[in-house]
Design a protein around this motif. Structure first.
Motif, PDB file in Angstrom:
ATOM      1  N   THR A 105       0.897  -1.160   0.000  1.00  0.00           N
ATOM      2  CA  THR A 105       0.000   0.000   0.000  1.00  0.00           C
ATOM      3  C   THR A 105       0.935   1.210   0.000  1.00  0.00           C
ATOM      4  OG1 THR A 105      -0.129  -0.226   2.399  1.00  0.00           O
ATOM      5  CG2 THR A 105      -1.958  -1.118   1.112  1.00  0.00           C
ATOM      6  N   ASP A 106       0.957   1.945   1.081  1.00  0.00           N
ATOM      7  CA  ASP A 106       1.962   3.005   1.176  1.00  0.00           C
ATOM      8  C   ASP A 106       3.302   2.423   1.609  1.00  0.00           C
ATOM      9  OD1 ASP A 106       0.690   2.323   3.547  1.00  0.00           O
ATOM     10  OD2 ASP A 106       1.160   4.240   4.499  1.00  0.00           O
ATOM     11  N   THR A 107       3.274   1.249   2.209  1.00  0.00           N
ATOM     12  CA  THR A 107       4.504   0.558   2.613  1.00  0.00           C
ATOM     13  C   THR A 107       4.434  -0.900   2.156  1.00  0.00           C
ATOM     14  OG1 THR A 107       3.525   0.024   4.735  1.00  0.00           O
ATOM     15  CG2 THR A 107       4.940   1.983   4.670  1.00  0.00           C
ATOM     16  N   PHE A 108       5.566  -1.577   2.270  1.00  0.00           N
ATOM     17  CA  PHE A 108       5.660  -2.980   1.861  1.00  0.00           C
ATOM     18  C   PHE A 108       5.280  -3.866   3.048  1.00  0.00           C
ATOM     19  CE2 PHE A 108       8.206  -6.897   1.395  1.00  0.00           C
ATOM     20  CZ  PHE A 108       7.749  -7.312   0.148  1.00  0.00           C
ATOM     21  N   HIS A 109       4.346  -4.776   2.828  1.00  0.00           N
ATOM     22  CA  HIS A 109       3.895  -5.681   3.894  1.00  0.00           C
ATOM     23  C   HIS A 109       4.323  -7.097   3.536  1.00  0.00           C
ATOM     24  CE1 HIS A 109       1.123  -2.718   5.717  1.00  0.00           C
ATOM     25  NE2 HIS A 109       1.072  -2.256   4.472  1.00  0.00           N
ATOM     26  N   LEU A 110       4.944  -7.775   4.485  1.00  0.00           N
ATOM     27  CA  LEU A 110       5.400  -9.136   4.252  1.00  0.00           C
ATOM     28  C   LEU A 110       4.893 -10.059   5.349  1.00  0.00           C
ATOM     29  CD1 LEU A 110       7.212 -10.966   2.456  1.00  0.00           C
ATOM     30  CD2 LEU A 110       9.076 -10.468   4.038  1.00  0.00           C
ATOM     31  N   SER A 170      16.092 -14.602   8.733  1.00  0.00           N
ATOM     32  CA  SER A 170      17.092 -13.844   7.975  1.00  0.00           C
ATOM     33  C   SER A 170      16.549 -13.537   6.583  1.00  0.00           C
ATOM     34  CB  SER A 170      18.394 -14.641   7.857  1.00  0.00           C
ATOM     35  OG  SER A 170      18.900 -14.957   9.127  1.00  0.00           O
ATOM     36  N   THR A 171      15.946 -14.541   5.967  1.00  0.00           N
ATOM     37  CA  THR A 171      15.360 -14.371   4.634  1.00  0.00           C
ATOM     38  C   THR A 171      14.220 -13.356   4.668  1.00  0.00           C
ATOM     39  OG1 THR A 171      15.921 -16.647   4.070  1.00  0.00           O
ATOM     40  CG2 THR A 171      14.230 -15.585   2.730  1.00  0.00           C
ATOM     41  N   MET A 172      13.363 -13.494   5.671  1.00  0.00           N
ATOM     42  CA  MET A 172      12.197 -12.605   5.776  1.00  0.00           C
ATOM     43  C   MET A 172      12.644 -11.149   5.931  1.00  0.00           C
ATOM     44  SD  MET A 172       8.928 -13.220   8.220  1.00  0.00           S
ATOM     45  CE  MET A 172       7.394 -12.372   7.873  1.00  0.00           C
ATOM     46  N   LEU A 173      13.654 -10.934   6.748  1.00  0.00           N
ATOM     47  CA  LEU A 173      14.147  -9.571   6.959  1.00  0.00           C
ATOM     48  C   LEU A 173      14.869  -9.050   5.724  1.00  0.00           C
ATOM     49  CD1 LEU A 173      15.179 -10.209  10.629  1.00  0.00           C
ATOM     50  CD2 LEU A 173      13.614  -8.402   9.888  1.00  0.00           C
ATOM     51  N   ASP A 174      15.612  -9.926   5.057  1.00  0.00           N
ATOM     52  CA  ASP A 174      16.294  -9.529   3.826  1.00  0.00           C
ATOM     53  C   ASP A 174      15.274  -9.129   2.761  1.00  0.00           C
ATOM     54  OD1 ASP A 174      18.597  -9.207   2.149  1.00  0.00           O
ATOM     55  OD2 ASP A 174      18.096 -11.098   1.181  1.00  0.00           O
ATOM     56  N   ILE A 175      14.200  -9.903   2.652  1.00  0.00           N
ATOM     57  CA  ILE A 175      13.147  -9.581   1.669  1.00  0.00           C
ATOM     58  C   ILE A 175      12.464  -8.261   2.031  1.00  0.00           C
ATOM     59  CG2 ILE A 175      10.866 -10.253   0.807  1.00  0.00           C
ATOM     60  CD1 ILE A 175      11.786 -13.184   1.037  1.00  0.00           C
ATOM     61  N   SER A 176      12.064  -8.138   3.289  1.00  0.00           N
ATOM     62  CA  SER A 176      11.327  -6.945   3.715  1.00  0.00           C
ATOM     63  C   SER A 176      12.164  -5.684   3.545  1.00  0.00           C
ATOM     64  CB  SER A 176      10.913  -7.112   5.181  1.00  0.00           C
ATOM     65  OG  SER A 176      10.229  -5.968   5.624  1.00  0.00           O
ATOM     66  N   THR A 198       9.634  -2.777   7.963  1.00  0.00           N
ATOM     67  CA  THR A 198      10.942  -2.171   7.685  1.00  0.00           C
ATOM     68  C   THR A 198      10.875  -0.663   7.788  1.00  0.00           C
ATOM     69  OG1 THR A 198      11.884  -3.907   6.310  1.00  0.00           O
ATOM     70  CG2 THR A 198      12.553  -1.683   5.780  1.00  0.00           C
ATOM     71  N   ASN A 199      11.968  -0.096   8.244  1.00  0.00           N
ATOM     72  CA  ASN A 199      12.127   1.352   8.290  1.00  0.00           C
ATOM     73  C   ASN A 199      13.445   1.699   7.590  1.00  0.00           C
ATOM     74  OD1 ASN A 199      11.808   4.083   9.193  1.00  0.00           O
ATOM     75  ND2 ASN A 199      13.289   3.629  10.818  1.00  0.00           N
ATOM     76  N   ILE A 200      13.385   2.619   6.639  1.00  0.00           N
ATOM     77  CA  ILE A 200      14.626   3.062   5.990  1.00  0.00           C
ATOM     78  C   ILE A 200      15.334   4.037   6.932  1.00  0.00           C
ATOM     79  CG2 ILE A 200      15.641   4.283   4.006  1.00  0.00           C
ATOM     80  CD1 ILE A 200      14.450   1.573   3.258  1.00  0.00           C
ATOM     81  N   VAL A 201      16.577   3.733   7.236  1.00  0.00           N
ATOM     82  CA  VAL A 201      17.337   4.538   8.194  1.00  0.00           C
ATOM     83  C   VAL A 201      18.115   5.642   7.496  1.00  0.00           C
ATOM     84  CG1 VAL A 201      19.186   4.459   9.932  1.00  0.00           C
ATOM     85  CG2 VAL A 201      17.553   2.567   9.754  1.00  0.00           C
ATOM     86  N   THR A 223      20.510   2.044   3.986  1.00  0.00           N
ATOM     87  CA  THR A 223      20.545   1.314   5.256  1.00  0.00           C
ATOM     88  C   THR A 223      19.120   1.215   5.781  1.00  0.00           C
ATOM     89  OG1 THR A 223      22.752   2.169   5.719  1.00  0.00           O
ATOM     90  CG2 THR A 223      21.531   1.244   7.577  1.00  0.00           C
ATOM     91  N   ALA A 224      18.735  -0.002   6.165  1.00  0.00           N
ATOM     92  CA  ALA A 224      17.374  -0.234   6.640  1.00  0.00           C
ATOM     93  C   ALA A 224      17.402  -1.065   7.914  1.00  0.00           C
ATOM     94  CB  ALA A 224      16.570  -0.956   5.560  1.00  0.00           C
ATOM     95  N   GLU A 225      16.321  -0.940   8.697  1.00  0.00           N
ATOM     96  CA  GLU A 225      16.179  -1.813   9.853  1.00  0.00           C
ATOM     97  C   GLU A 225      14.827  -2.518   9.746  1.00  0.00           C
ATOM     98  OE1 GLU A 225      16.472   0.625  13.328  1.00  0.00           O
ATOM     99  OE2 GLU A 225      14.688   1.807  12.840  1.00  0.00           O
ATOM    100  N   GLY A 226      14.792  -3.760  10.151  1.00  0.00           N
ATOM    101  CA  GLY A 226      13.561  -4.536  10.024  1.00  0.00           C
ATOM    102  C   GLY A 226      13.292  -5.359  11.258  1.00  0.00           C
ATOM    103  N   ILE A 227      12.013  -5.617  11.483  1.00  0.00           N
ATOM    104  CA  ILE A 227      11.605  -6.430  12.643  1.00  0.00           C
ATOM    105  C   ILE A 227      10.610  -7.479  12.182  1.00  0.00           C
ATOM    106  CG2 ILE A 227      10.418  -6.409  14.884  1.00  0.00           C
ATOM    107  CD1 ILE A 227      11.398  -3.587  15.335  1.00  0.00           C
ATOM    108  N   VAL A 228      10.771  -8.705  12.707  1.00  0.00           N
ATOM    109  CA  VAL A 228       9.783  -9.764  12.479  1.00  0.00           C
ATOM    110  C   VAL A 228       8.962  -9.921  13.758  1.00  0.00           C
ATOM    111  CG1 VAL A 228       9.399 -12.220  12.056  1.00  0.00           C
ATOM    112  CG2 VAL A 228      11.221 -11.023  10.831  1.00  0.00           C
ATOM    113  N   TYR A 229       7.638  -9.822  13.589  1.00  0.00           N
ATOM    114  CA  TYR A 229       6.719  -9.987  14.717  1.00  0.00           C
ATOM    115  C   TYR A 229       5.961 -11.300  14.569  1.00  0.00           C
ATOM    116  CZ  TYR A 229       7.296  -4.907  15.277  1.00  0.00           C
ATOM    117  OH  TYR A 229       7.810  -3.643  15.447  1.00  0.00           O
ATOM    118  N   GLY A 230       5.736 -11.961  15.690  1.00  0.00           N
ATOM    119  CA  GLY A 230       4.837 -13.101  15.697  1.00  0.00           C
ATOM    120  C   GLY A 230       3.401 -12.608  15.758  1.00  0.00           C
ATOM    121  N   GLN A 231       2.443 -13.516  15.612  1.00  0.00           N
ATOM    122  CA  GLN A 231       1.036 -13.078  15.595  1.00  0.00           C
ATOM    123  C   GLN A 231       0.603 -12.479  16.931  1.00  0.00           C
ATOM    124  OE1 GLN A 231       0.795 -16.951  15.093  1.00  0.00           O
ATOM    125  NE2 GLN A 231      -0.826 -17.504  16.493  1.00  0.00           N
TER     126      GLN A 231
END
Lengths: 126, 134
Positions: free
Chosen positions: A21-26, A47-53, A88-91, A99-107
């Motif tokens: 949408t306005d951001t990428f959702h994975l 690692s893959t999920m964060l690399d993709i996001s 993900t947030n672009i730093v 440079t970006a930072e990303g977080i994986v959240y569980g449900q």
């Protein structure tokens, strides 16, 4: 409206879902193939999920293909959850380096893994 | 490092992700654990090169196997740091790990991925928690 974005074969191979949408959702519905012998999620999955996001967000931000040059991931909870979501947030963007930072959240909203990544922007192959 | 025993092979046999990606353990001597990956289309990104997540998975896998062999108990990844040096899209890759610090509760390793021409593809370090009495 959510629009689908380009998916790689590896993306499909692990079963990710993405929308933009306005951001990428994975999102990742967990499957048995993503687990280790002890029943925990393989660190390579996060690692893959964060690399993709982070890579997709960097790519969309710069309208380029983002090549990973460095990835650092901390794992906080490898116990399996039904679904995961990455943000993900672009730093910083300096020249061709993003440079970006990303977080994986569980449900349940708990942080499963966090990463910082550096990507090089290059023209998208037609 | 001690020779890999049947428990390590059994662990690999029961590891769905290991099989799904297509890793192979090609050397498990006391001196070295060598992991092999034959690149297949399923593992590529939109630029038709090996996806960065595969490098990370391979480095973590070879480091984990090396530690499980050494400690003879489960280990869990706390941090993984990967530097990507060269793209790869065909052929075979090989990964090996080296122990940097052997602690009671934690261990640190470094690992590298090379291709058939010994070109360095990626290099990383990992910090692992040793899960004793699991």
């Amino acid at each position: 409206m959510k629009l689908p974005v380009t998916r790689s074969t590896f993306f499909e191979y692990l079963g990710f879902n993405s929308t933009k949408t306005d951001t990428f959702h994975l999102d990742l519905p967990l499957q048995a193939i993503l687990l280790q012998d002890d029943g925990t999620v393989h660190p390579g999955v996060f690692s893959t999920m964060l690399d993709i996001s982070m890579g997709a967000t960097a790519s969309l931000e710069t309208n380029s293909f983002a090549t990973t040059i460095h990835l650092n991931v901390s794992f906080f909870d490898l116990s399996p959850k039904e679904n995961y979501h990455a943000k993900t947030n672009i730093v910083n963007i300096e020249g061709k380096v993003i440079t970006a930072e990303g977080i994986v959240y569980g449900q349940d909203g708990a942080v499963a893994a966090k990463a910082i990544g550096m990507f090089k922007a290059s023209p998208i192959k037609q | 490092m001690p020779r890999l025993d049947w428990e390590i092979y059994e662990m690999i046999e029961r590891n769905p992700f290991f099989k799904h990606i297509g890793f192979e353990l090609v050397n498990s001597s006391e001196e070295e654990i060598l992991l092999k990956l034959s690149i297949k289309t399923d593992l590529l990104n939109t630029n038709k090169t090996l996806h960065g997540g595969v490098h990370a998975s391979m480095l973590d896998t070879v480091q984990s196997i090396a530690l499980r062999s050494l400690y003879q108990c489960p280990v869990t990844a706390m941090n993984l740091d990967v530097h990507y040096f060269a793209p790869a899209n065909t052929g075979h890759l090989f990964a090996r790990a080296k122990l940097l610090q052997k602690g009671y509760k934690m261990a640190v390793l470094e690992a590298e991925i090379i291709d058939e021409n010994t070109t360095l593809i990626a290099k990383g370090t990992g910090t692992y928690k040793i899960v004793r009495n699991a």
